[in-house]
Structures are given as structure tokens and as C-alpha cells.
Motif scaffolding. Structure first.
Motif, short mmCIF file in Angstrom:
data_model
loop_
_atom_site.label_atom_id
_atom_site.label_comp_id
_atom_site.label_asym_id
_atom_site.label_seq_id
_atom_site.Cartn_x
_atom_site.Cartn_y
_atom_site.Cartn_z
N ARG A 187 -28.80 3.32 -11.89
CA ARG A 187 -30.23 2.77 -12.07
C ARG A 187 -29.80 1.95 -13.09
O ARG A 187 -31.20 0.89 -12.90
N ARG A 188 -29.03 1.45 -13.52
CA ARG A 188 -28.87 0.15 -14.75
C ARG A 188 -28.70 -1.11 -14.17
O ARG A 188 -28.87 -1.50 -15.24
N ILE A 189 -27.79 -0.90 -13.09
CA ILE A 189 -28.09 -2.52 -12.56
C ILE A 189 -28.60 -2.80 -12.15
O ILE A 189 -28.70 -4.41 -11.50
N LEU A 190 -29.67 -1.51 -11.39
CA LEU A 190 -30.40 -2.60 -9.95
C LEU A 190 -30.97 -3.65 -10.71
O LEU A 190 -31.34 -4.46 -10.15
N ASP A 191 -31.11 -3.71 -11.85
CA ASP A 191 -31.45 -5.04 -12.03
C ASP A 191 -31.47 -6.18 -12.39
O ASP A 191 -32.21 -7.36 -13.44
N GLN A 192 -29.96 -6.54 -12.79
CA GLN A 192 -29.34 -6.80 -12.62
C GLN A 192 -28.91 -8.15 -11.68
O GLN A 192 -28.47 -8.93 -11.58
N ARG A 193 -29.23 -7.75 -10.65
CA ARG A 193 -29.49 -8.46 -9.13
C ARG A 193 -27.78 -8.26 -9.16
O ARG A 193 -27.41 -9.10 -8.47
N ILE A 194 -26.89 -7.22 -9.42
CA ILE A 194 -25.98 -7.53 -9.05
C ILE A 194 -25.46 -7.46 -7.38
O ILE A 194 -26.10 -6.29 -6.72
N ASP A 195 -24.60 -8.23 -7.06
CA ASP A 195 -24.75 -8.18 -5.19
C ASP A 195 -23.07 -6.62 -5.63
O ASP A 195 -22.31 -6.97 -5.87
N ILE A 196 -23.83 -5.45 -4.47
CA ILE A 196 -23.01 -4.19 -4.92
C ILE A 196 -21.89 -4.72 -3.71
O ILE A 196 -20.80 -3.85 -3.52
N HIS A 197 -22.12 -5.42 -2.65
CA HIS A 197 -21.25 -5.49 -1.48
C HIS A 197 -19.69 -6.60 -2.05
O HIS A 197 -18.88 -6.31 -1.76
N GLN A 198 -19.88 -7.22 -3.36
CA GLN A 198 -19.22 -8.50 -3.24
C GLN A 198 -18.55 -7.96 -4.88
O GLN A 198 -17.48 -7.85 -5.21
N THR A 199 -19.61 -6.86 -5.72
CA THR A 199 -18.84 -6.57 -7.44
C THR A 199 -17.72 -5.67 -7.26
O THR A 199 -18.14 -5.09 -7.21
N LEU A 200 -16.92 -5.51 -7.92
CA LEU A 200 -15.67 -4.58 -7.74
C LEU A 200 -16.71 -2.95 -9.11
O LEU A 200 -17.02 -3.69 -10.13
N ILE A 201 -16.10 -1.82 -8.86
CA ILE A 201 -16.38 -0.82 -9.83
C ILE A 201 -16.32 -0.99 -11.18
O ILE A 201 -16.23 -0.72 -11.84
N VAL A 202 -14.97 -1.90 -11.49
CA VAL A 202 -14.79 -1.89 -12.32
C VAL A 202 -15.60 -2.55 -13.66
O VAL A 202 -14.55 -2.40 -15.23
#
Length: 322
Positions: free
Chosen positions: A252-267
Motif C-alpha cells: 500500500r505504501r509503494i502504490l503511490d510511487q507509481r513503481i513498475d511492479i513487473h520490473q522493480t526488484l523486491i530488494v
């Protein structure tokens, strides 16, 4: 006639609170000697009392027994008709009588004296027969009963109960009595579950542990969270150790950051240095940690920081720890 029940209740509580506070005056060398005698006895603490003192005595005996001091209650009326045989020369007797003149108690004294059994009296009258004949006297005197007639034992029984608790806790601390010791005498019900259940009894292990490699994408981590259903996943480093954690809250905290969840590493978005717990710890400790840290799930690791399990608040709820 109109009665103000709340006013009466307040007056009663004030009187009984004053009675308990007044006991501090009588916490002296006699109290210390009595506790030392209880602590050193090779037998049991035999508690006895008539009427309301008997009811209080029963509770004191139960509290002593559950906190590391073997004890049980003997009714003085039954004692003079055969139950004296339950008392051995290794025991110590705690006799309760507010007046110190209870006939059934006094009748037992010659036999107890003859057997060489130590007698500790708890009365509200230091000049009473029982107080004078006992080896040690514990004073539980109160200025007044809460009963306006001064007849029904109220403040006096409250004072005796509180003094009994003081004895039990003093002995508990002297014995170094632990939560594990307490659990052994309380295995049933919710109390037993709180005290006996360990993390290993309630955690998810093996293939049920939500885990991803630190080079996994956020989307892969979300799939793992969904598959395992614990609202989080652990993140492993190259050595197989727990490097961090990613939870529903983190998502929920990263949703507002418009991060590409398919490319960004979980680390890059996981929580490092996350709170963990060991499998051998009590489940109640997990609850305490979750409440203090305001989190809903924990990873379970071994001494090498390798994940061996996982659990969340729902697991504690199902186990009856809450």
C-alpha cells in the motif's frame, strides 16, 4: 426508601481500600519470619479457617499451590473428626480467624503443638488466644468493616485475602518461580494455551513459508503472498538467510510511487532488519511483540537467521492465545 447504590458502593470500596493500605503497618519481622518458615518447610502449607475465613483460606491455599508453594485447605470442623491425619509433622499450619477466638481452630492447637507442627496465625486481634498460642502472628487488623452493622466480614476478609496474596508473591519471587513453572500447574483452558504453546506449535513451516529471492520482482513477491495467505513474504539473500520482509502494508505504501511492479526488484522496497522470532519462544511472546511493534506477522528464524517458519495474528487467534 430511596437508596443511592453508587454512593454506598463508593463508601464500601473506600473502607476496604483503607483496610488493605493499613496492612503495610504490619509488614514487619513477623511477616518475614513467617515467609521464611513457609519457604523452608519440607512439607506443605496447611491452611485452615471457619466460615468466611475458611473461604479466604481456601483461596490463599489455591494461590500458594499454583505459585510454587505446595498447600491445601483443611476444614477445622472436619479436622477434629479425622482430617487431622492429612497433616504431617513436616507441614506448617496457617490458621485464619479474625477474632482469634474461633472454637474449631483453637481445638486443633493442642494436637498440632503435640506433633511439633509450626503454627502461623492470621488474625485481626494480636491479643487473642490464637495469636498468643501461635509460633508467629500475622496481624490483619482493620479499623472497621464495610458492613454498616459491623457484623458481616467485609473489610476484614479483604485484608486477609490481600495479606495471603502478599505471602504467595513473596514466596514466588524467593523461589524464582517462572512462567514455565506456572504453566505446569495451569495446563487447561486459555491460560494453559497462553503459557504452554510455543511458536513451533502454531507457525507455518516447510513449503507453507512465504519466501522469495531478493532478485525476484515485486509482482513475483505478490504472487507468493497470495499463494501462502499470510499477508507477507520473507526475502532471502544469496546465502539463504532472511534479508528482509515485504507485507501487504508495504504494498500500500509503494502504490503511490507509481513503481513498475513487473520490473522493480523486491530488494529495493522490502523492509530490512525486520522483527523476527525464534521457534522455541512462547506464542504469548509473539503476541506481545506484534502488539508493541504494531505488526500483524512475523518470520521465524534459527540461530543462523535462516527462516524456519512464519505466522500472523490469525494463527494466534486460532490457537486461543488472544
Amino acid at each position: 426508601m430511596s437508596t443511592n447504590f453508587c454512593e454506598t458502593a463508593t463508601r464500601v470500596l473506600d473502607i476496604e481500600a483503607k483496610a488493605i493500605t493499613g496492612l503495610k503497618t504490619y509488614i514487619n519481622q513477623d511477616f518475614n519470619d513467617a515467609c521464611q518458615l513457609f519457604f523452608n518447610t519440607r512439607g506443605r502449607v496447611i491452611v485452615s479457617g471457619m466460615g468466611k475465613s475458611g473461604h479466604i483460606g481456601n483461596k490463599i491455599a489455591a494461590t500458594l499451590a499454583s505459585t510454587g508453594t505446595p498447600a491445601f485447605f483443611v476444614h477445622p470442623g472436619e479436622a477434629s473428626h479425622g482430617d487431622l491425619g492429612m497433616i504431617t509433622q513436616s507441614d506448617v499450619v496457617l490458621a485464619l480467624s479474625n477474632s482469634g477466638e474461633t472454637e474449631e481452630i483453637l481445638k486443633l492447637l493442642p494436637v498440632l503443638k503435640r506433633l511439633g507442627i509450626a503454627i502461623i496465625a492470621m488474625t485481626g486481634n494480636p491479643d487473642s488466644t490464637l495469636a498468643k498460642l501461635a509460633d508467629i502472628h500475622l496481624c490483619a487488623r482493620v479499623e472497621q468493616e464495610a458492613c454498616p452493622l459491623g457484623l458481616a466480614p467485609t473489610a476484614s476478609t479483604t485484608a486477609a485475602l490481600a495479606l495471603g496474596d502478599a505471602i504467595a508473591v513473596a514466596l514466588l519471587e524467593a523461589r524464582g518461580f517462572s512462567a514455565d513453572d506456572f504453566a505446569l500447574s495451569h495446563p487447561g483452558g486459555s491460560l494453559g494455551r497462553r503459557l504452554l504453546l510455543r511458536i513451533s506449535d502454531v507457525m507455518h513451516d516447510g513449503s507453507q513459508i512465504p519466501l522469495v529471492d531478493e532478485q525476484a520482482t515485486i509482482s513475483a513477491a505478490l504472487l507468493e503472498i497470495s499463494r501462502k495467505g499470510l499477508g507477507m513474504t520473507g526475502v532471502l539473500n544469496a546465502q539463504g538467510q532472511l534479508a528482509g520482509i515485504f507485507t501487504d502494508g508495504d504494498l500500500r505504501r509503494i502504490l503511490d510511487q507509481r513503481i513498475d511492479i513487473h520490473q522493480t526488484l523486491i530488494v529495493s522496497v522490502m523492509t530490512r532488519n525486520c522483527v523476527t522470532i525464534r521457534a522455541e519462544m512462547l506464542a504469548a511472546e509473539a503476541l506481545k511483540i506484534m502488539e508493541q511493534k504494531k505488526i500483524n506477522a512475523l518470520m521465524v528464524v534459527n540461530a543462523e537467521k535462516v527462516p524456519v517458519g512464519a505466522l500472523n495474528m490469525h494463527d494466534l487467534l486460532r490457537a486461543g492465545v488472544l
